[in-house]
Design an enzyme around this catalytic site. Structure first.
Site, PDB file in Angstrom:
ATOM      1  N   ASP A   1       0.667  -1.206   0.054  1.00 43.70           N
ATOM      2  CA  ASP A   1       0.004  -0.102   0.124  1.00 43.70           C
ATOM      3  C   ASP A   1       0.819   1.160   0.024  1.00 43.70           C
ATOM      4  O   ASP A   1       1.966   1.175   0.192  1.00 43.70           O
ATOM      5  CB  ASP A   1      -0.916  -0.009   1.262  1.00 43.70           C
ATOM      6  CG  ASP A   1      -2.070  -0.894   1.163  1.00 43.70           C
ATOM      7  OD1 ASP A   1      -2.430  -1.285   0.040  1.00 43.70           O
ATOM      8  OD2 ASP A   1      -2.358  -1.609   2.140  1.00 43.70           O
TER       9      ASP A   1
ATOM     10  N   TYR B   1       7.036  -9.736   6.817  1.00 40.98           N
ATOM     11  CA  TYR B   1       6.992  -8.465   6.880  1.00 40.98           C
ATOM     12  C   TYR B   1       7.357  -8.013   8.341  1.00 40.98           C
ATOM     13  O   TYR B   1       7.145  -8.735   9.431  1.00 40.98           O
ATOM     14  CB  TYR B   1       5.502  -7.772   6.950  1.00 40.98           C
ATOM     15  CG  TYR B   1       4.717  -7.570   5.687  1.00 40.98           C
ATOM     16  CD1 TYR B   1       4.930  -6.453   5.077  1.00 40.98           C
ATOM     17  CD2 TYR B   1       4.221  -8.643   4.817  1.00 40.98           C
ATOM     18  CE1 TYR B   1       4.327  -6.374   3.696  1.00 40.98           C
ATOM     19  CE2 TYR B   1       3.883  -8.660   3.769  1.00 40.98           C
ATOM     20  CZ  TYR B   1       3.888  -7.339   3.029  1.00 40.98           C
ATOM     21  OH  TYR B   1       3.407  -7.144   1.797  1.00 40.98           O
TER      22      TYR B   1
END
Length: 287
Positions: A64, A125
């Protein structure tokens, strides 16, 4: 998204990194917004002197706006003649053409069956948070979120561990039409670095939209004492979005690594990843 490379073309794997601060995410968008995909495709078109032809990238994980990547992977299918002509100098030419907030580290011919998205076994992540009273080191401000409550890392780690496994993460995901919210978290943990920065690290086969940032929001509520250790798992089991779960800001999140199987297992992984998943009924399984 086909795994079949068109005749006369070569599939090329790209390993890359970017600072997401000034990007509107990975994927190209209407309206001329700056994206990672757009920058790389433009640079590739320029350095290969391809005119109006754009060779489209397929990526392992669409990040994003504001999210960073240290170990992103993509692929592109290029005409064999173009690849042969430019392969030796392409990496250096891209380095000269790309803006400094995105770098391609390697370009190599991909093995048969490779697909950057569907062949991936897992994505890892790390979300970074600072809780020092004075704030975040100014040199880290675009990569570390400041949380103005002291965090209990042990409690956060215990809460994270409760989410490991295959579950329906509808409570932590932004629902997309026709997409499943079933994912398998392989590892989830929280640690504090020697400089005080808290790192929330999660590895899963895939992630739903906003899933990582929503889970981090839940863990922060545990860490600062607003919720108990058991709360994130209760939210998961409820199966619906909880208004108390906040999607934290994107700048603390970095895609660190993408894992792939051995070359001979790529085709099988591609097929498996495309299957829509479901969970067995609660209370047991039939057989």
């Amino acid at each position: 998204m086909s795994d079949e490379v068109q005749p006369g073309h070569v599939r090329v794997r790209l390993d890359l990194s970017y600072d997401g601060t000034a990007f509107s995410g990975w994927a190209k968008q209407a309206g001329g917004r700056r994206t990672v995909q757009g920058e790389i495709e433009d640079a590739l078109r320029t350095v290969t002197r391809s005119g109006d032809v754009t060779y489209e990238l397929t990526v392992a994980g669409r990040t994003d706006a504001g999210v960073h990547a240290r170990g992103q992977v993509a692929h592109v299918d290029l005409p064999a003649g173009l690849w042969e002509e430019h392969r030796e100098k392409l990496l250096k030419r891209l380095a000269g053409r790309l803006p400094k907030d995105v770098r391609v580290w390697s370009l190599r011919e991909a093995p048969a069956g490779f697909n950057a998205r569907f062949a991936a076994l897992w994505r890892r992540y790390v979300y970074r948070v600072g809780d020092l009273p004075g704030g975040v080191d100014p040199l880290l401000r675009n990569h570390v979120l400041w949380h103005d409550w002291e965090l209990d890392v042990a409690a956060m780690d215990a809460a994270a561990k409760s989410l490991v496994g295959e579950h329906d993460f509808a409570a932590y995901a932004k629902k997309r039409e026709g997409a499943t919210t079933i994912r398998e978290i392989l590892d989830f943990g929280v640690r504090r670095r020697t400089d005080g920065v808290v790192e929330i690290e999660v590895r899963a086969d895939a992630f739903c939209h906003n899933q990582v940032r929503s889970m981090v929001g839940a863990l922060l509520f545990v860490g600062d004492g607003h919720r108990g250790v058991e709360w994130p798992r209760k939210v998961l089991d409820a199966g619906v979005r909880d208004s108390a779960v906040h999607v934290v800001r994107p700048h603390g999140l970095t895609l660190e690594e993408v894992g792939y199987p051995a070359d001979e297992l790529l085709a099988a992984r591609n097929r498996e990843a495309r299957n829509r998943r479901s969970l067995p009924p609660r209370g047991g399984c039939c057989g």
